[in-house]
Design a protein around this motif. Structure first.
Motif, PDB file in Angstrom:
ATOM      1  N   ASP A  23       0.869  -1.173   0.000  1.00  0.00           N
ATOM      2  CA  ASP A  23       0.000   0.000   0.000  1.00  0.00           C
ATOM      3  C   ASP A  23       0.901   1.217   0.000  1.00  0.00           C
ATOM      4  OD1 ASP A  23      -1.876   1.988   0.361  1.00  0.00           O
ATOM      5  OD2 ASP A  23      -2.381   1.441   2.426  1.00  0.00           O
ATOM      6  N   GLY A  24       0.748   2.083  -1.015  1.00  0.00           N
ATOM      7  CA  GLY A  24       1.601   3.269  -1.109  1.00  0.00           C
ATOM      8  C   GLY A  24       0.856   4.573  -1.083  1.00  0.00           C
ATOM      9  N   GLY A  25      -0.436   4.539  -0.789  1.00  0.00           N
ATOM     10  CA  GLY A  25      -1.233   5.753  -0.787  1.00  0.00           C
ATOM     11  C   GLY A  25      -2.466   5.595  -1.650  1.00  0.00           C
ATOM     12  N   VAL A  26      -3.293   6.636  -1.701  1.00  0.00           N
ATOM     13  CA  VAL A  26      -4.572   6.522  -2.409  1.00  0.00           C
ATOM     14  C   VAL A  26      -4.705   7.470  -3.588  1.00  0.00           C
ATOM     15  CG1 VAL A  26      -5.819   5.604  -0.420  1.00  0.00           C
ATOM     16  CG2 VAL A  26      -5.676   8.082  -0.727  1.00  0.00           C
ATOM     17  N   ALA A  27      -3.979   8.598  -3.575  1.00  0.00           N
ATOM     18  CA  ALA A  27      -4.074   9.557  -4.680  1.00  0.00           C
ATOM     19  C   ALA A  27      -2.853  10.465  -4.655  1.00  0.00           C
ATOM     20  CB  ALA A  27      -5.350  10.399  -4.555  1.00  0.00           C
ATOM     21  N   PRO A  28      -2.415  10.948  -5.840  1.00  0.00           N
ATOM     22  CA  PRO A  28      -1.212  11.784  -5.879  1.00  0.00           C
ATOM     23  C   PRO A  28      -1.332  13.087  -5.107  1.00  0.00           C
ATOM     24  CG  PRO A  28      -1.718  10.921  -8.060  1.00  0.00           C
ATOM     25  CD  PRO A  28      -2.895  10.598  -7.184  1.00  0.00           C
ATOM     26  N   ASN A  29      -2.547  13.605  -4.964  1.00  0.00           N
ATOM     27  CA  ASN A  29      -2.688  14.893  -4.286  1.00  0.00           C
ATOM     28  C   ASN A  29      -2.999  14.763  -2.797  1.00  0.00           C
ATOM     29  OD1 ASN A  29      -5.281  13.940  -4.582  1.00  0.00           O
ATOM     30  ND2 ASN A  29      -6.169  15.931  -5.164  1.00  0.00           N
ATOM     31  N   ILE A  30      -2.837  13.543  -2.256  1.00  0.00           N
ATOM     32  CA  ILE A  30      -3.000  13.314  -0.817  1.00  0.00           C
ATOM     33  C   ILE A  30      -1.696  12.748  -0.275  1.00  0.00           C
ATOM     34  CG2 ILE A  30      -4.264  12.086   0.985  1.00  0.00           C
ATOM     35  CD1 ILE A  30      -6.593  11.808  -0.978  1.00  0.00           C
ATOM     36  N   VAL A  31      -1.101  13.453   0.669  1.00  0.00           N
ATOM     37  CA  VAL A  31       0.089  12.903   1.333  1.00  0.00           C
ATOM     38  C   VAL A  31      -0.324  11.585   1.999  1.00  0.00           C
ATOM     39  CG1 VAL A  31       1.767  13.237   3.183  1.00  0.00           C
ATOM     40  CG2 VAL A  31       1.131  15.161   1.711  1.00  0.00           C
ATOM     41  N   PRO A  32       0.357  10.485   1.678  1.00  0.00           N
ATOM     42  CA  PRO A  32      -0.049   9.194   2.244  1.00  0.00           C
ATOM     43  C   PRO A  32       0.062   9.176   3.762  1.00  0.00           C
ATOM     44  CG  PRO A  32       1.414   8.848   0.377  1.00  0.00           C
ATOM     45  CD  PRO A  32       1.467  10.319   0.715  1.00  0.00           C
ATOM     46  N   GLY A  33      -1.054   8.897   4.431  1.00  0.00           N
ATOM     47  CA  GLY A  33      -1.044   8.773   5.888  1.00  0.00           C
ATOM     48  C   GLY A  33      -0.803   7.353   6.346  1.00  0.00           C
ATOM     49  N   ARG A  34      -0.850   6.432   5.393  1.00  0.00           N
ATOM     50  CA  ARG A  34      -0.574   5.019   5.702  1.00  0.00           C
ATOM     51  C   ARG A  34       0.124   4.400   4.508  1.00  0.00           C
ATOM     52  NH1 ARG A  34      -2.101  -0.211   4.963  1.00  0.00           N
ATOM     53  NH2 ARG A  34      -2.252  -1.558   6.820  1.00  0.00           N
ATOM     54  N   ALA A  35       1.114   3.578   4.764  1.00  0.00           N
ATOM     55  CA  ALA A  35       1.798   2.833   3.708  1.00  0.00           C
ATOM     56  C   ALA A  35       2.271   1.512   4.286  1.00  0.00           C
ATOM     57  CB  ALA A  35       2.972   3.626   3.144  1.00  0.00           C
ATOM     58  N   GLU A  36       2.454   0.540   3.412  1.00  0.00           N
ATOM     59  CA  GLU A  36       2.688  -0.820   3.887  1.00  0.00           C
ATOM     60  C   GLU A  36       3.724  -1.528   3.018  1.00  0.00           C
ATOM     61  OE1 GLU A  36      -0.805  -3.658   4.628  1.00  0.00           O
ATOM     62  OE2 GLU A  36      -0.074  -4.253   2.650  1.00  0.00           O
ATOM     63  N   LEU A  37       4.647  -2.199   3.659  1.00  0.00           N
ATOM     64  CA  LEU A  37       5.597  -3.083   2.995  1.00  0.00           C
ATOM     65  C   LEU A  37       5.282  -4.526   3.379  1.00  0.00           C
ATOM     66  CD1 LEU A  37       9.010  -1.265   3.593  1.00  0.00           C
ATOM     67  CD2 LEU A  37       7.902  -1.630   1.376  1.00  0.00           C
ATOM     68  N   LEU A  38       5.421  -5.422   2.418  1.00  0.00           N
ATOM     69  CA  LEU A  38       5.324  -6.863   2.669  1.00  0.00           C
ATOM     70  C   LEU A  38       6.681  -7.461   2.343  1.00  0.00           C
ATOM     71  CD1 LEU A  38       1.861  -7.534   0.970  1.00  0.00           C
ATOM     72  CD2 LEU A  38       2.325  -7.245   3.410  1.00  0.00           C
ATOM     73  N   TYR A  39       7.300  -8.114   3.316  1.00  0.00           N
ATOM     74  CA  TYR A  39       8.673  -8.595   3.140  1.00  0.00           C
ATOM     75  C   TYR A  39       8.813 -10.044   3.592  1.00  0.00           C
ATOM     76  CZ  TYR A  39      11.849  -5.018   1.451  1.00  0.00           C
ATOM     77  OH  TYR A  39      12.554  -4.151   0.643  1.00  0.00           O
ATOM     78  N   TYR A  40       9.664 -10.766   2.858  1.00  0.00           N
ATOM     79  CA  TYR A  40      10.176 -12.058   3.305  1.00  0.00           C
ATOM     80  C   TYR A  40      11.641 -11.863   3.675  1.00  0.00           C
ATOM     81  CZ  TYR A  40       6.252 -14.909   1.499  1.00  0.00           C
ATOM     82  OH  TYR A  40       5.034 -15.486   1.268  1.00  0.00           O
ATOM     83  N   LEU A  41      12.004 -12.344   4.848  1.00  0.00           N
ATOM     84  CA  LEU A  41      13.400 -12.404   5.261  1.00  0.00           C
ATOM     85  C   LEU A  41      13.784 -13.873   5.338  1.00  0.00           C
ATOM     86  CD1 LEU A  41      12.521  -9.533   6.140  1.00  0.00           C
ATOM     87  CD2 LEU A  41      14.002  -9.782   8.127  1.00  0.00           C
ATOM     88  N   ARG A  42      14.925 -14.240   4.783  1.00  0.00           N
ATOM     89  CA  ARG A  42      15.364 -15.635   4.776  1.00  0.00           C
ATOM     90  C   ARG A  42      16.821 -15.729   5.226  1.00  0.00           C
ATOM     91  NH1 ARG A  42      11.598 -18.451   0.771  1.00  0.00           N
ATOM     92  NH2 ARG A  42      10.785 -16.808  -0.564  1.00  0.00           N
ATOM     93  N   ALA A  43      17.154 -16.897   5.773  1.00  0.00           N
ATOM     94  CA  ALA A  43      18.535 -17.143   6.207  1.00  0.00           C
ATOM     95  C   ALA A  43      18.762 -18.646   6.308  1.00  0.00           C
ATOM     96  CB  ALA A  43      18.814 -16.474   7.547  1.00  0.00           C
ATOM     97  N   VAL A  44      20.026 -19.026   6.389  1.00  0.00           N
ATOM     98  CA  VAL A  44      20.364 -20.454   6.365  1.00  0.00           C
ATOM     99  C   VAL A  44      19.843 -21.201   7.584  1.00  0.00           C
ATOM    100  CG1 VAL A  44      22.355 -20.225   4.846  1.00  0.00           C
ATOM    101  CG2 VAL A  44      22.649 -19.936   7.316  1.00  0.00           C
ATOM    102  N   ASP A  45      19.682 -20.493   8.711  1.00  0.00           N
ATOM    103  CA  ASP A  45      19.139 -21.140   9.899  1.00  0.00           C
ATOM    104  C   ASP A  45      18.439 -20.095  10.748  1.00  0.00           C
ATOM    105  OD1 ASP A  45      21.182 -19.827  11.426  1.00  0.00           O
ATOM    106  OD2 ASP A  45      22.526 -21.515  11.079  1.00  0.00           O
ATOM    107  N   SER A  46      17.800 -20.555  11.793  1.00  0.00           N
ATOM    108  CA  SER A  46      16.971 -19.672  12.605  1.00  0.00           C
ATOM    109  C   SER A  46      17.792 -18.605  13.320  1.00  0.00           C
ATOM    110  CB  SER A  46      16.180 -20.502  13.622  1.00  0.00           C
ATOM    111  OG  SER A  46      15.303 -21.398  12.944  1.00  0.00           O
ATOM    112  N   ALA A  47      18.995 -18.947  13.778  1.00  0.00           N
ATOM    113  CA  ALA A  47      19.838 -17.962  14.453  1.00  0.00           C
ATOM    114  C   ALA A  47      20.228 -16.834  13.501  1.00  0.00           C
ATOM    115  CB  ALA A  47      21.081 -18.637  15.026  1.00  0.00           C
ATOM    116  N   SER A  48      20.588 -17.199  12.279  1.00  0.00           N
ATOM    117  CA  SER A  48      20.941 -16.194  11.283  1.00  0.00           C
ATOM    118  C   SER A  48      19.737 -15.342  10.916  1.00  0.00           C
ATOM    119  CB  SER A  48      21.519 -16.881  10.046  1.00  0.00           C
ATOM    120  OG  SER A  48      21.907 -15.948   9.059  1.00  0.00           O
ATOM    121  N   LEU A  49      18.567 -15.952  10.882  1.00  0.00           N
ATOM    122  CA  LEU A  49      17.338 -15.205  10.588  1.00  0.00           C
ATOM    123  C   LEU A  49      17.052 -14.184  11.679  1.00  0.00           C
ATOM    124  CD1 LEU A  49      14.856 -14.866   8.734  1.00  0.00           C
ATOM    125  CD2 LEU A  49      13.704 -16.597  10.137  1.00  0.00           C
TER     126      LEU A  49
END
Length: 392
Positions: free
Chosen positions: A218-244
């Motif tokens: 989610d990056g906003g709703v319209a160009p003329n409205i400063v976004p009051g909310r935005a959202e990132l969806l991320y996967y983080l991966r690593a070789v093991d749980s400690a590294s993660l």
């Protein structure tokens, strides 16, 4: 003798197994919505006399199908969820059909080998962690070994996977007119930009095997409205749980930097159970390697296996608790890899159909070999007793 009877049952069922694979593929369903796919997977098991329990672990599209009453319980894990827009670009239709086939073969020898044969219908592997929820809710408590095969462009016996965290980062700012009063706004979209730049710079300094990849949800709703909310969806991966865990700490600082630089606030939410890395059982791996070679398949060399991580899977959580394996069975995908449209198309070709049958044969033969080996049978049963004592 046992292997021959099991093999014969699988080969006799091959047309039905291939039909099952194609029928699941034809109607892809997303995580926790796999009602038709689960029902299709259950059909041949119910006809063979398996006892069916649906909705196990409080999950409407999970099931347990059981046959026999032996002390050694082998579980074949069936996946059947698909990907958004790409359908079965991970070939879960092949997984479900091969696990059903292996179970039908093992049902023929369950009494002689002292087996209880189960097929566990495990939803939401792509996103949602169905196996983790089933593990936590006791569905694997009686299982001595858990087996499955996953399709891929090549055969890999000792497949490696990465630990995975599935997160959402929500930034909260303040809306304002982007032209008339921008100074009144706090731009949550800018917070995303800063965070993404920080993540990009971090990539130079992370450890081997660590990965970060994400999208803007989610990056906003319209160009003329400063976004009051935005959202990132991320996967983080690593070789093991400690590294993660280490990677999560470093990535969290990047997300915090985005909020700090823009005057926003932020929160990090975990969207699904964390997946751990695969830790397959060496004896099961050895038995599977022998069987897959006997079927004429040539997996990649053992010294190359660690160089080909297959992503992440909730089967990793299972193998951290229950002796199990998650090898990759190769199909001719014409150069496509998993999560590409070409792989979805390849998952119902003649090569994929062969993988269904070969996978069923190899899994069933692996279970037979371990069940007939007094040393490994005893080891698995002892581990089961210890796990059950720990649970109590």
């Amino acid at each position: 003798m046992h292997g021959t009877r099991s093999d014969r049952a699988i080969r006799d069922a091959a047309p039905r197994l291939i039909d099952l694979s194609h029928r699941i593929h034809a109607e892809p369903e997303l995580a926790f919505e796999e009602h038709r796919s689960a029902a299709k997977t259950i059909e041949p098991l119910a006809e063979r006399g398996f006892e069916i329990e649906t909705g196990v672990a409080g999950l409407p599209t999970a099931f347990r199908a059981s046959y026999g009453s032996g002390e050694l319980t082998v579980a074949l894990c069936a996946e059947y969820d698909a990907l958004p827009e790409l359908g079965h670009a991970c070939g879960h239709n092949i997984i479900a059909a091969s696990s059903v086939g292996a179970a039908l073969g093992l049902a023929e020898v369950a009494d002689e080998l002292g087996l209880t044969v189960q097929v566990l219908g495990t939803p939401a592997e792509e996103s949602g962690g169905g196996k983790v929820l089933m593990l936590e809710r006791g569905i694997f408590d009686e299982v001595a070994m858990a087996l499955m095969v996953h399709p891929g462009p090549v055969d890999i016996v000792d497949a490696h996977s990465l630990a995975l965290a599935d997160i959402e980062v929500v930034f909260h700012g303040r809306e304002a007119h982007a032209s008339a009063a921008p100074e009144q706004g706090r731009n949550a979209g800018d917070a995303i930009t800063v965070a993404q730049v920080a993540i990009g710079l971090l990539r130079q300094h992370i450890r081997p095997g660590q990965q970060l990849h994400g999208i803007v949800g989610d990056g906003g709703v319209a160009p003329n409205i400063v976004p009051g909310r935005a959202e990132l969806l991320y996967y983080l991966r690593a070789v093991d749980s400690a590294s993660l865990d280490e990677l999560m700490r470093r990535a969290s600082a990047c997300f915090e930097a985005g909020a700090l630089a823009t005057g926003c606030t932020h929160e990090i939410r975990t969207l699904a159970p964390t997946y751990t890395e695969l830790t397959p059982d060496p004896a099961l791996l050895c038995a599977y390697r022998e069987q897959i070679a006997d079927l004429g398949r040539v997996p990649i060399a053992p010294e190359l296996e660690a160089q080909r991580p297959l992503g992440s899977t909730d089967m990793g959580n299972v193998t951290n608790i229950v002796p199990g394996i998650h090898p990759v069975i190769g199909i001719d995908a014409g150069g496509a890899v998993t999560h590409q449209p070409g792989f979805a198309a390849a998952s119902i070709t003649a090569s994929a159909d062969r993988a269904v049958v070969d996978g069923a044969l190899a899994l069933a033969r692996t279970a037979v070999a371990i069940a007939r080996d007094d040393v490994h049978r005893g080891r698995l049963l002892q581990r089961l007793v210890q796990r059950q004592e720990d649970i109590r």
